[in-house]
Design a protein around this motif. Sequence first.
Motif, PDB file in Angstrom:
ATOM      1  N   ASP A 182      46.248  40.264  38.391  1.00 32.18           N
ATOM      2  CA  ASP A 182      46.026  38.908  38.886  1.00 32.18           C
ATOM      3  C   ASP A 182      44.518  38.616  38.942  1.00 32.18           C
ATOM      4  O   ASP A 182      43.793  39.279  39.690  1.00 32.18           O
ATOM      5  N   PRO A 183      44.041  37.632  38.177  1.00 31.81           N
ATOM      6  CA  PRO A 183      42.587  37.366  38.149  1.00 31.81           C
ATOM      7  C   PRO A 183      41.993  36.937  39.485  1.00 31.81           C
ATOM      8  O   PRO A 183      40.779  36.954  39.658  1.00 31.81           O
ATOM      9  N   LYS A 184      42.861  36.577  40.440  1.00 35.43           N
ATOM     10  CA  LYS A 184      42.351  36.152  41.745  1.00 35.43           C
ATOM     11  C   LYS A 184      42.093  37.330  42.688  1.00 35.43           C
ATOM     12  O   LYS A 184      41.550  37.165  43.777  1.00 35.43           O
ATOM     13  N   TYR A 185      42.520  38.538  42.280  1.00 33.40           N
ATOM     14  CA  TYR A 185      42.380  39.698  43.165  1.00 33.40           C
ATOM     15  C   TYR A 185      41.666  40.865  42.493  1.00 33.40           C
ATOM     16  O   TYR A 185      41.770  41.060  41.276  1.00 33.40           O
ATOM     17  N   LEU A 186      40.976  41.650  43.328  1.00 29.70           N
ATOM     18  CA  LEU A 186      40.333  42.876  42.861  1.00 29.70           C
ATOM     19  C   LEU A 186      40.797  44.022  43.748  1.00 29.70           C
ATOM     20  O   LEU A 186      41.285  43.794  44.868  1.00 29.70           O
ATOM     21  N   ILE A 187      40.627  45.242  43.244  1.00 25.62           N
ATOM     22  CA  ILE A 187      40.871  46.422  44.078  1.00 25.62           C
ATOM     23  C   ILE A 187      39.523  47.073  44.359  1.00 25.62           C
ATOM     24  O   ILE A 187      38.716  47.284  43.445  1.00 25.62           O
ATOM     25  N   VAL A 188      39.268  47.341  45.647  1.00 26.86           N
ATOM     26  CA  VAL A 188      38.046  48.036  46.055  1.00 26.86           C
ATOM     27  C   VAL A 188      38.397  49.495  46.299  1.00 26.86           C
ATOM     28  O   VAL A 188      39.405  49.785  46.956  1.00 26.86           O
TER      29      VAL A 188
ATOM     30  N   VAL B  66      41.530  42.888  47.569  1.00 29.83           N
ATOM     31  CA  VAL B  66      40.671  41.809  48.075  1.00 29.83           C
ATOM     32  C   VAL B  66      40.715  40.610  47.140  1.00 29.83           C
ATOM     33  O   VAL B  66      40.982  40.756  45.951  1.00 29.83           O
ATOM     34  N   ARG B  67      40.446  39.445  47.704  1.00 25.01           N
ATOM     35  CA  ARG B  67      40.342  38.252  46.874  1.00 25.01           C
ATOM     36  C   ARG B  67      39.060  38.337  46.055  1.00 25.01           C
ATOM     37  O   ARG B  67      38.030  38.818  46.550  1.00 25.01           O
ATOM     38  N   ARG B  68      39.130  37.910  44.824  1.00 25.40           N
ATOM     39  CA  ARG B  68      37.945  37.965  43.966  1.00 25.40           C
ATOM     40  C   ARG B  68      36.980  36.862  44.372  1.00 25.40           C
ATOM     41  O   ARG B  68      37.338  35.676  44.348  1.00 25.40           O
ATOM     42  N   VAL B  69      35.786  37.228  44.757  1.00 26.50           N
ATOM     43  CA  VAL B  69      34.773  36.233  45.135  1.00 26.50           C
ATOM     44  C   VAL B  69      33.458  36.558  44.429  1.00 26.50           C
ATOM     45  O   VAL B  69      33.235  37.690  44.006  1.00 26.50           O
ATOM     46  N   LYS B  70      32.622  35.540  44.331  1.00 26.61           N
ATOM     47  CA  LYS B  70      31.276  35.749  43.801  1.00 26.61           C
ATOM     48  C   LYS B  70      30.386  35.909  45.033  1.00 26.61           C
ATOM     49  O   LYS B  70      30.351  35.036  45.905  1.00 26.61           O
ATOM     50  N   ILE B  71      29.714  37.052  45.092  1.00 23.78           N
ATOM     51  CA  ILE B  71      28.923  37.342  46.293  1.00 23.78           C
ATOM     52  C   ILE B  71      27.674  36.451  46.360  1.00 23.78           C
ATOM     53  O   ILE B  71      26.940  36.316  45.379  1.00 23.78           O
ATOM     54  N   VAL B  72      27.469  35.813  47.512  1.00 22.26           N
ATOM     55  CA  VAL B  72      26.245  35.046  47.774  1.00 22.26           C
ATOM     56  C   VAL B  72      25.134  36.091  47.938  1.00 22.26           C
ATOM     57  O   VAL B  72      25.305  37.040  48.712  1.00 22.26           O
ATOM     58  N   PRO B  73      24.003  35.958  47.223  1.00 20.02           N
ATOM     59  CA  PRO B  73      23.015  37.054  47.251  1.00 20.02           C
ATOM     60  C   PRO B  73      22.179  37.122  48.527  1.00 20.02           C
ATOM     61  O   PRO B  73      20.962  37.139  48.492  1.00 20.02           O
ATOM     62  N   LEU B  74      22.872  37.149  49.657  1.00 16.81           N
ATOM     63  CA  LEU B  74      22.194  37.256  50.947  1.00 16.81           C
ATOM     64  C   LEU B  74      22.830  38.375  51.751  1.00 16.81           C
ATOM     65  O   LEU B  74      24.054  38.531  51.723  1.00 16.81           O
TER      66      LEU B  74
END
Length: 237
Positions: A22-28, A83-91
Motif C-alpha cells: 500500500d503506497p500510503k504505508y511504510l514499515i519501520v 506507519v503512514r507514509r509522510v514527507k518529513i518536515v526538515p525540523l
Amino acid sequence: MDLTKKELIYEGKAKKLYTTEDPKYLIVEYKDSFTAFNGQKKATMSGKGVLNNKISSRLFELLAKNGVESHFAGQIDDVHQLVRRVKIVPLEVIVRNITTGSLCKRLGVEEGMKLPRPLFEMCYKDDALGDPFIIEDHALLFGWATKEEIDKIKEISFKVNDILKDYFAGKGVVLVDFKLEFGKDSDGKLMLADEISPDTCRFWDSSTGDHLDKDRFRKDLGNVMAAYEEIWKRISE
Ligand code: TMP
C-alpha cells in the motif's frame, strides 16, 4: 493488509524504512544501533530495537488516545511498526522542562533548573550540518515550513509535553526534554512522526535522579540497556 516489507527506501542511524503493498504505508524497523554526536560515536546493543519499538508504540498509542495524531498505525512485531507514509518536515523540534544538554552548553545557564514554562526550540534537520539550532524566520524564509505549519507544530509539541509529562510523573519519571519530528501525508496533512523513546527523550528517575535514557550512552554512564528496560517496565505496568 499485506504486512510484508517490499523495498528498503531509507536507512538511518536507528531505523530502516521499507515500502509495503500500500503506497500510503511504510514499515519501520528499529535497529540495535546507537549513535551520538552526529554519528561520531557508535555502538550496537542487542535488544535496543525491540525496546525502542515497544516504548515508542506505547507512547504513540497513549498520544492517540489523548487526541494527538501521528504516523503510527500499529506495532507489527518486536522490531517493526506500520506507519503512514509522510514527507518529513526538515525540523527537529525540542521541548524542555528542565535545563540540561546543549541548552546549557550553548547559553552557559545552570544545569537542572526547572523552567517556569516549557521552552520550545527548533533545529534544521541536516546531518551534514550537525542539525544546527535555528529561529523560526530561518524556517520560513528558506521554505522548510510555513507559519501555519510551525504554529501547529508548536501547539502539538506543547500538547505532547503536557500528556507525556503527566503520564511519566505517574510512573516516577521526570520528563526533562525531548525531540519531535513531524511529517506531511500525500494530502498535505501535518502529523507527528519519527519515534518517541529513550533515544529522543531525557528521563530522570523522580526519586534518585538516575538517567534512564540515551545520556547513559552519550556520557559513558554504563547500564544503558538496563535503563531502557526500566522505562519499558514502568510504562508497561
Ligand atoms: P540536546 O540537549 O542535546 O539538544 O537534546 C535535547 C533533546 O533532544 C534530548 O531529549 C535528546 C534529544 N535529541 C535527539 O533526539 N536527537 C539528537 O540528535 C539530539 C542532539 C538530541
